[in-house]
Design an enzyme around this catalytic site. Structure first.
Site, mmCIF file in Angstrom:
data_model
loop_
_atom_site.group_PDB
_atom_site.id
_atom_site.type_symbol
_atom_site.label_atom_id
_atom_site.label_comp_id
_atom_site.label_asym_id
_atom_site.label_seq_id
_atom_site.Cartn_x
_atom_site.Cartn_y
_atom_site.Cartn_z
ATOM 1 N N GLU A 247 71.381 -0.783 -9.735
ATOM 2 C CA GLU A 247 70.501 -1.234 -8.650
ATOM 3 C C GLU A 247 69.824 -2.522 -9.098
ATOM 4 O OE1 GLU A 247 67.682 1.854 -7.765
ATOM 5 O OE2 GLU A 247 69.240 3.272 -7.191
ATOM 6 N N LYS A 249 66.691 -4.848 -9.978
ATOM 7 C CA LYS A 249 65.348 -4.547 -10.502
ATOM 8 C C LYS A 249 64.376 -5.525 -9.863
ATOM 9 C CE LYS A 249 62.747 -3.538 -14.652
ATOM 10 N NZ LYS A 249 61.505 -4.064 -14.155
ATOM 11 N N GLU A 312 59.785 0.222 -5.072
ATOM 12 C CA GLU A 312 59.096 -0.948 -5.627
ATOM 13 C C GLU A 312 58.742 -1.866 -4.469
ATOM 14 O OE1 GLU A 312 58.572 -1.227 -8.951
ATOM 15 O OE2 GLU A 312 58.302 -3.370 -9.375
ATOM 16 N N LYS A 438 66.773 -0.219 -18.133
ATOM 17 C CA LYS A 438 66.505 -1.539 -17.557
ATOM 18 C C LYS A 438 67.160 -2.609 -18.432
ATOM 19 C CE LYS A 438 61.860 -1.319 -19.561
ATOM 20 N NZ LYS A 438 60.447 -1.222 -19.310
HETATM 21 P P1 ATP Z 1 57.543 1.066 -17.781
HETATM 22 O O1 ATP Z 1 58.799 0.588 -18.449
HETATM 23 O O2 ATP Z 1 56.569 1.595 -18.730
HETATM 24 O O3 ATP Z 1 57.816 1.820 -16.549
HETATM 25 P P2 ATP Z 1 57.044 -1.505 -16.911
HETATM 26 O O4 ATP Z 1 56.451 -1.790 -15.590
HETATM 27 O O5 ATP Z 1 56.661 -2.340 -18.077
HETATM 28 O O6 ATP Z 1 56.718 -0.068 -17.228
HETATM 29 P P3 ATP Z 1 59.533 -2.442 -16.329
HETATM 30 O O7 ATP Z 1 60.017 -3.156 -17.510
HETATM 31 O O8 ATP Z 1 59.009 -3.281 -15.242
HETATM 32 O O9 ATP Z 1 58.559 -1.409 -16.773
HETATM 33 O O10 ATP Z 1 60.680 -1.457 -15.752
HETATM 34 C C1 ATP Z 1 60.517 -0.278 -15.022
HETATM 35 C C2 ATP Z 1 59.927 -0.539 -13.653
HETATM 36 O O11 ATP Z 1 60.815 -1.282 -12.861
HETATM 37 C C3 ATP Z 1 59.699 0.688 -12.796
HETATM 38 O O12 ATP Z 1 58.520 1.339 -13.149
HETATM 39 C C4 ATP Z 1 59.642 0.116 -11.403
HETATM 40 O O13 ATP Z 1 58.316 -0.262 -11.130
HETATM 41 C C5 ATP Z 1 60.457 -1.147 -11.496
HETATM 42 N N1 ATP Z 1 61.691 -1.151 -10.687
HETATM 43 C C6 ATP Z 1 62.147 -2.218 -10.001
HETATM 44 N N2 ATP Z 1 63.297 -1.948 -9.389
HETATM 45 C C7 ATP Z 1 63.609 -0.668 -9.664
HETATM 46 C C8 ATP Z 1 64.694 0.189 -9.308
HETATM 47 N N3 ATP Z 1 65.716 -0.209 -8.548
HETATM 48 N N4 ATP Z 1 64.675 1.460 -9.799
HETATM 49 C C9 ATP Z 1 63.662 1.885 -10.585
HETATM 50 N N5 ATP Z 1 62.615 1.116 -10.947
HETATM 51 C C10 ATP Z 1 62.584 -0.148 -10.497
#
Ligand code: ATP
Length: 587
Positions: A247, A249, A312, A438
């Site tokens: 998916e 991000k 998101e 991610k």
């Molecule tokens: P953490 O890794 O602790 O969740 P973070 O905000 O630092 O916090 P990110 O590196 O941004 O983490 O990656 C995870 C976040 O990505 C998710 O919490 C969500 O907010 C966001 N996100 C964006 N697109 C998606 C998606 N398609 N599926 C899941 N999460 C997504």
């Protein structure tokens, strides 16, 4: 239990800095409490009456508490203030005065009775509520003994906090039942689905641990959100997951949506249904009022009686069709001018998870099943120009080339990268697991992710930065095993003037006199000013290297502030275990 007995426990806990000892004392206390008392005491211990996500705050600044004290003690303000200046601690000052002037009104009160006072203080609102709050608090101060009064005034000002979080209470629950921490995981799992600390304690007391295993989500109680692991190449992703789903991000903010069709009865006849919506942020804050456009869209597009789902939210420019950068999207997180800014920065909510629908719990179902339910439950014409809620695009992949293609496409589209998801993965509340991975574009340095740190304190400014009042600030990661903060860097450069100012403003309300009990800091890293653990900052570093002076055992090389993470609680910061695994990967 009588409140004065509880106050003795507060006293013992506040005099102790060993976490194991605190856990033991809490467990001893919990054993003696009834199930209804435990539900109240765990909140009072943290200076509130209900879980934080319900947003019930005391709304009593120190000035108001002082008014209540003066009213209760019937003394001159200047007399009180003279004594208060000596200790700087409201609780101790009240205790001192109560010991001086015995009041015939003093009596023993049950915990339940005292809690009711606090509940009324916290929930009284509107005109005249300040007087009501002051009067209720002063009655309590008058009626209780000196030691109880000391803690009574610390509760509404938040000064009761004794340097432990919900995690220590979960440990204490395990100790209460088993005499050791062997049930901590079970408690934690239940808490991740229903982070209602008081409810969990009451359930364990009333129904035993088997009830915890069967705990179910409840609409309007946020579920602690699942998090993603991180990798930095398509090959690693395929090695880890094999066939998987990709998916986009989105670089916005996560929302968990709770929806329910409420009913209005006229007599016993159904008059109408009224949809109710609540939105929770990543740190479980109720942010419903900030996003009226999303609330409206949920009411329009959700096809269910009740549902919990996640997505998101990201800013979108309908004229150009572009997504907005995070710095612009984040402008929507505000308390004022909500409608005006909603028009300037329209949001799109890309949903990707459903956790609960119409009585069925989907947490333990495979991802493809959840996705199918999600598609059935959200009505969308896939019209991004005119619709607020959309379902995140996804594509099944089984080779690296395809992943790289999708990654490049996402980056070209102004997105942060991609998320790879395990096809049959379950949703694990509160966990960071390999079911989600991610892969971000910013992985150019040796470290494959940014590190979310807690600001623990700062040194006063020298030279140019005297004007900001902060010369350097100390940051740490969260050791969730021990409920402690351990340092990884002291940062003195790389912030814009705006950022220094922002840090200063945020810090002012968080200053504490002594280093908090759960900070582990080497002598060489001591700070001029200590702060309560509240501010979370996202830090980018070139490397994570072994360190003899930072108590995490590792230090960040060339740390830079990426952004403030107002959406994270201190316990959501990078954990020590995550830091170690990031360090090992790159050594
Ligand atoms: P953490 O890794 O602790 O969740 P973070 O905000 O630092 O916090 P990110 O590196 O941004 O983490 O990656 C995870 C976040 O990505 C998710 O919490 C969500 O907010 C966001 N996100 C964006 N697109 C998606 C998606 N398609 N599926 C899941 N999460 C997504």
């Amino acid at each position: 239990m009588k409140f004065n007995q509880l106050a003795e426990y507060f006293e013992k806990i506040s005099q102790n800095s060993s976490r194991i000892e605190i856990t033991r004392i809490l467990a001893e206390l919990f054993k003696k409490l009834s199930s209804s008392e435990i539900e109240k005491v765990v909140y009072l211990l943290q200076g509130r009456v209900r879980p934080a996500y319900e947003g019930i705050e005391f709304g009593m600044a120190e000035k108001m508490v002082i008014k209540a004290i003066i009213l209760a003690l019937n003394i001159e303000k200047s007399y009180f203030e003279k004594e208060y200046k000596k200790t700087g601690d409201l609780g101790e000052t009240v205790e001192y005065f109560k010991k001086q002037f015995f009041s015939f009104e003093e009596k023993e009160m049950e915990i339940d009775e005292v809690y009711d006072f606090f509940y009324r203080i916290a929930t009284s609102s509107g005109e005249g509520s300040q007087e009501v709050k002051i009067s209720l608090l002063s009655q309590l101060i008058r009626q209780l003994d000196p030691i109880s009064a000391k803690f009574i005034v610390r509760i509404p000002t938040g000064n009761i906090r004794m340097g432990f979080s919900d995690m220590t209470i979960l440990d204490a629950y395990s100790w209460m039942i088993k005499g050791d921490k062997s049930l901590r995981n079970l408690f934690e799992k239940a808490y991740h689905v229903r982070p209602e600390l008081g409810f969990i304690g009451r359930l364990a007391k009333e129904k035993g641990v088997t009830a915890l295993e069967k705990i179910e989500p409840k609409v309007f109680t946020p579920i602690i959100m699942m998090r993603a692991e991180r990798l930095s190449s398509a090959k690693e992703i395929i090695d880890q997951l094999g066939d998987c789903v990709i998916e986009e991000k989105f670089d916005g903010f996560r929302l968990q949506v709770h929806y329910k069709k409420g009913t209005v009865l006229k007599g016993s006849v159904l008059e109408k249904t009224v949809p109710e919506v609540k939105l929770f942020s990543r740190s479980l804050e109720d942010v419903t009022f900030m996003y009226p456009d999303i609330v409206e869209a949920v009411k329009k597009q959700v096809k269910a009686k009740e549902m919990i789902f996640e997505g998101e939210a990201i800013g979108y420019n309908p004229k150009t069709g572009d997504f907005l950068p995070f710095q612009e999207t984040v402008q929507r997180k505000r308390k004022y001018d909500i409608d005006k800014v909603a028009k300037e920065i329209p949001l799109r909510l890309f949903v990707f998870e459903v956790l609960y629908k119409d009585g069925e719990n989907f947490i333990n179902q495979p991802f493809i099943k959840r996705r199918k339910i999600l598609e059935e439950s959200i009505e969308t014409k896939k019209d991004i120009k005119n619709e607020v809620i959309l379902i995140a695009n996804q594509e099944k992949v089984n080779d690296e080339k395809k992943i790289d293609e999708l990654f490049d496409k996402a980056v070209k589209n102004n997105l942060e990268g991609i998320m790879a998801k395990k096809i049959d993965g379950v949703y694990k509340p509160g966990a960071r697991e390999w079911n989600w991975i991610k892969y971000k574009k910013s992985y150019s340095s040796k470290v494959n992710d940014t590190i979310d740190c807690v600001v623990m304190g700062y040194d006063l400014g020298k030279g140019k930065r005297t004007s900001f009042g902060i010369g350097a600030f100390l940051v740490g990661v969260y050791d969730d095993e021990n409920d402690q903060y351990k340092t990884v860097a002291k940062i003195g450069t790389g912030l814009t003037d705006e950022e220094w100012k922002k840090l200063k403003v945020k810090s002012q309300k968080l200053k504490v006199k002594y280093k908090p009990n759960n900070y582990l800091v080497d002598k060489t890293m001591e700070c001029d000013i200590w702060l309560e653990p509240k501010i979370v900052v996202e830090i980018k570093a070139d490397e994570i290297t072994k360190s003899p002076v930072h108590t995490a055992g590792y230090a960040l090389r060339f740390p830079r502030l990426e952004r403030f993470r107002d959406d994270k609680k201190p316990q959501d910061a990078t954990t020590l275990a995550e830091l170690l695994s990031m360090a090992n990967k790159h050594s």
